[in-house]
Motif scaffolding. Structure first.
Motif, PDB file in Angstrom:
ATOM      1  N   UNK A 180     -75.111  24.704 -31.119  1.00 40.82           N
ATOM      2  CA  UNK A 180     -75.061  23.361 -30.518  1.00 40.82           C
ATOM      3  C   UNK A 180     -75.840  23.346 -29.201  1.00 40.82           C
ATOM      4  N   UNK A 181     -75.652  24.396 -28.382  1.00 38.79           N
ATOM      5  CA  UNK A 181     -76.375  24.481 -27.106  1.00 38.79           C
ATOM      6  C   UNK A 181     -77.885  24.546 -27.360  1.00 38.79           C
ATOM      7  N   UNK A 182     -78.287  25.378 -28.339  1.00 41.38           N
ATOM      8  CA  UNK A 182     -79.710  25.474 -28.692  1.00 41.38           C
ATOM      9  C   UNK A 182     -80.239  24.131 -29.184  1.00 41.38           C
ATOM     10  N   UNK A 183     -79.441  23.468 -30.010  1.00 37.74           N
ATOM     11  CA  UNK A 183     -79.840  22.163 -30.542  1.00 37.74           C
ATOM     12  C   UNK A 183     -80.023  21.137 -29.440  1.00 37.74           C
ATOM     13  N   UNK A 184     -79.099  21.132 -28.471  1.00 37.76           N
ATOM     14  CA  UNK A 184     -79.209  20.174 -27.357  1.00 37.76           C
ATOM     15  C   UNK A 184     -80.470  20.426 -26.544  1.00 37.76           C
ATOM     16  N   UNK A 185     -80.802  21.722 -26.348  1.00 37.54           N
ATOM     17  CA  UNK A 185     -82.016  22.051 -25.602  1.00 37.54           C
ATOM     18  C   UNK A 185     -83.245  21.592 -26.389  1.00 37.54           C
ATOM     19  N   UNK A 186     -83.232  21.844 -27.689  1.00 39.70           N
ATOM     20  CA  UNK A 186     -84.362  21.441 -28.529  1.00 39.70           C
ATOM     21  C   UNK A 186     -84.540  19.922 -28.493  1.00 39.70           C
ATOM     22  N   UNK A 187     -83.421  19.188 -28.621  1.00 40.83           N
ATOM     23  CA  UNK A 187     -83.488  17.718 -28.544  1.00 40.83           C
ATOM     24  C   UNK A 187     -84.003  17.263 -27.182  1.00 40.83           C
ATOM     25  N   UNK A 188     -83.523  17.921 -26.112  1.00 42.38           N
ATOM     26  CA  UNK A 188     -83.951  17.552 -24.751  1.00 42.38           C
ATOM     27  C   UNK A 188     -85.465  17.713 -24.611  1.00 42.38           C
TER      28      UNK A 188
END
Length: 194
Positions: free
Chosen positions: A169-177
């Motif tokens: 989830x943390x990786x996904x949020x960074x990717x989305x950001x």
């Protein structure tokens, strides 16, 4: 003795052995990043300064008690302490943190300005101003991960632990950001060309 050439661990050992200059150099080295990561979460200069000081009081107490064992991870460790203090503050206030940044504080002061021309400085300042404005448009979860990763030098595992989500989830949020920032920059460039 040139403290700037010493590792974080060496500076910690110096401080624990009684040399205050070790801690002074650690604060000088990371003050801007740590303060910025706090400020972006609380959006209040005075509160950020208070939390920054509280974080370093905890750091000092932990070091003096001989309980520091985060080998080579000083910045992420202090950032985690500061982030927990921010969470405690908002729990006491009974409201969710607003991750934002006012115009009176430049989050990009952490970047050095080495022998650049006036024109280069103007371009850099404008780029940082634009990027800062775009970061404010990100959803708060994405903004938070970006801040912790960029300013706190934290691993995704550390970010996941603090924000109580999975590493994915943390990786996904960074990717989305990053994707959102990229899209916003591209649309800004298009609107400037038209």
């Amino acid at each position: 003795m040139d403290f700037q050439l010493k590792s974080d661990q060496d500076l910690i050992h110096l401080y624990v052995a009684g040399d205050e200059a070790g801690l002074v150099e650690l604060i000088r080295r990371y003050q801007s990043k740590i303060y910025t990561s706090i400020y972006l979460l609380v959006k209040d200069e005075y509160l950020a300064e208070d939390i920054f000081q509280d974080a370093f009081i905890k750091v000092i107490n932990t070091l003096k008690a001989g309980k520091y064992n985060e080998e080579g991870k000083f910045l992420p460790w202090v950032t985690r302490i500061a982030h927990n203090l921010v969470i405690d503050h908002f729990r006491r206030e009974k409201r969710a943190p607003m991750i934002s940044n006012g115009d009176d504080f430049d989050i990009f002061e952490v970047l050095g300005n080495y022998d650049e021309s006036t024109e280069d400085k103007m371009v850099r300042d404008q780029t940082h101003k634009d990027l800062k404005a775009l970061i404010q448009l990100l959803p708060s979860e994405q903004k938070e991960v970006l801040i912790m990763r960029h300013f706190g030098d934290m691993s995704f595992k550390e970010i996941a632990d603090i924000t109580e989500v999975s590493i994915n989830t943390a990786l996904g949020r960074m990717r989305y950001a990053l994707n959102n920032l990229r899209k916003m920059m591209q649309s800004k460039e298009l609107s400037l060309k038209n």
